[in-house]
Write an enzyme that holds these catalytic residues in place. Structure first.
Site, PDB file in Angstrom:
ATOM      1  N   TYR A   1     -11.271   1.514   4.135  1.00  0.00           N
ATOM      2  CA  TYR A   1     -10.068   1.205   3.363  1.00  0.00           C
ATOM      3  C   TYR A   1     -10.347   0.111   2.336  1.00  0.00           C
ATOM      4  CZ  TYR A   1      -4.983   0.716   2.806  1.00  0.00           C
ATOM      5  OH  TYR A   1      -3.700   0.705   2.323  1.00  0.00           O
TER       6      TYR A   1
ATOM      7  N   LYS B   1       0.152   3.467  -2.928  1.00  0.00           N
ATOM      8  CA  LYS B   1      -0.969   4.417  -2.977  1.00  0.00           C
ATOM      9  C   LYS B   1      -0.512   5.868  -3.078  1.00  0.00           C
ATOM     10  CE  LYS B   1      -4.504   1.605  -0.670  1.00  0.00           C
ATOM     11  NZ  LYS B   1      -3.876   0.266  -0.744  1.00  0.00           N
TER      12      LYS B   1
ATOM     13  N   SER C   1       0.790  -1.238   0.000  1.00  0.00           N
ATOM     14  CA  SER C   1       0.000   0.000   0.000  1.00  0.00           C
ATOM     15  C   SER C   1       0.816   1.279   0.000  1.00  0.00           C
ATOM     16  CB  SER C   1      -0.965   0.004   1.186  1.00  0.00           C
ATOM     17  OG  SER C   1      -2.009  -0.924   0.959  1.00  0.00           O
TER      18      SER C   1
END
Length: 411
Positions: free
Chosen positions: A202, A98, A95
């Site tokens: 999320y 991101k 992640s």
């Protein structure tokens, strides 16, 4: 000796300090405002973690004002082969992808390609008519359509696991999904878990944002990142598909479900090998990249510098500013009591996660255990990488490192 006129001295003092455009070793820890003796506590912590079987390895990176004061490797990139870890080892950053995808999207935003409050369906028509799930048997229209801002703040109601999934999708989308386009179409076929903007949920939001980048730019997400971000910043070890020549630098992936469990090789072949699969069409904007600590530090320094690094401006200072501004109102990130901007968690003065980090610092991590902290006030960046999932030691691994690093500041 010729005297310098007072007016020139005052003018020089008033000139802005130029942002550091390279990351270079500090002449000394003290010169960068750190205690060398206290920095050694980071060494003690990670050496003990490896010795006790809590971590297979760790790579750290600490820089202030663009000067590197701590960049070390501990343990073994492969426990079975006893391969010593190196600072240029390559990790699955999950992640942490991101933030890079958010930067890509905001570059297009600056070009006038979209407004943050544009509905997603304006550019991705598969989202037209999307509904909200009341129960497994009941759906309704959302109070408003999900927007690009909702994607970048994880408030759209798009999760990872969904109650209506027939089989687990997982953040790496393993169940037959082969392209980002097909993944986004699948996501658009699921109802939202709640009304857009209602709370922080999320999920695959940034993957959808990555598809938006593809549609608006006419390039694959990987090509856009390579041409517009990695090459300009001099990032030479960040990829969706790791070249064969660098495959040997990818660390092994381990698991440690409880503190009592030993570190064992991860049972998922997909999660161990996906960076080597060379699937050019599956560029997951929310989880797909691999990188090194030194490479990702350039992204962090870009944010500290207000959008510029390597004498290349990717974003304006005002865009970086809005990225680090609370975008979720009264909602919080899980139980951390922190806020979320565009692509980044914002540590608050009442944070239950940020510890010694300055309020307003930005952070996020990856599911395989890697994390960054960007402190604009201190001009400080912290990174710590390993690859273990699930990881019972994750919280202590990243937070104790951050505490030790901040504790080493002298001024």
């Amino acid at each position: 000796m010729k005297k310098i006129p007072l007016i020139l001295l005052l003018a020089a003092a008033a000139m802005p300090v130029l942002a550091q455009q390279t990351l270079q070793p500090a002449t000394s820890a003290a010169a960068a405002g750190f205690s060398a003796a206290r920095l050694q506590k980071i060494d003690s912590f990670f050496n003990a973690a490896v010795r006790q079987g809590y971590a297979p390895n760790a790579v750290t990176f600490v820089a202030r004002n663009g000067r590197i004061v701590h960049h070390k490797a501990y343990g073994f990139s492969n426990l079975e082969k006893r391969t010593p870890a190196k600072t240029d080892d390559i990790f699955r950053i999950a992640s942490q992808t991101k933030l890079i995808t958010t930067i890509a999207a905001m570059m297009l935003y600056e070009e006038g390609r979209f407004f943050l409050d544009d509905p997603i369906e304006k550019y991705l028509p598969e989202f037209k008519g999307i509904q909200v799930m009341v129960s497994k048997d009941s759906l309704r229209a959302p109070r408003r359509q999900p927007t690009i801002r909702d994607l970048l703040t994880h408030t759209a109601g798009i999760p990872y696991g969904h109650p209506l999934d027939k089989s687990p999708l997982g953040f790496l989308a393993p169940n037959g999904v082969k392209t980002l386009d097909s993944l986004v179409k699948y996501i658009a076929g699921r109802p939202l878990l709640h009304d857009p903007g209602e709370k922080f949920s999320y999920g695959f939001n940034t993957d959808v944002a990555g598809r938006l980048v593809e549609v608006l730019s006419g390039k694959s997400l990987g090509d856009f990142m390579q041409e517009r971000i990695f090459d300009p910043l001099g990032m030479q070890d960040t990829y969706f598909s790791l070249p064969a020549a660098k495959a040997g630098r990818l660390v092994e992936l381990y698991s440690k479900k409880t503190m009592e469990d030993p570190l064992t090789v991860h049972t998922s072949q997909l999660q161990r090998t996906y960076p080597l699969a060379n699937n050019p069409s599956m560029h997951l904007g929310g989880a797909g990249l691999v990188s090194t600590a030194a490479d990702y530090a350039k992204i962090c320094q870009l944010i500290v510098n207000g959008g510029t690094f390597n004498n290349k401006r990717l974003l304006s200072r005002k865009t970086v500013d809005i990225m680090g501004r609370n975008q979720i109102g009264a909602a919080t990130v899980w139980d951390r009591n922190d806020k979320f901007g565009l692509g980044v968690q914002i540590i608050t003065d009442s944070s239950r996660y940020g510890d010694l980090a300055t309020p307003g610092s930005l952070t996020w991590g990856g599911a395989f255990c890697s994390e960054y902290t960007i402190d604009p006030k201190e001009k400080l960046i912290l990174l710590v990488f390993t690859n273990v999932s699930p990881y019972a030691y994750y919280g202590e691994f990243v937070r104790k490192f951050r505490t030790l690093a901040y504790s080493a500041l002298n001024d």
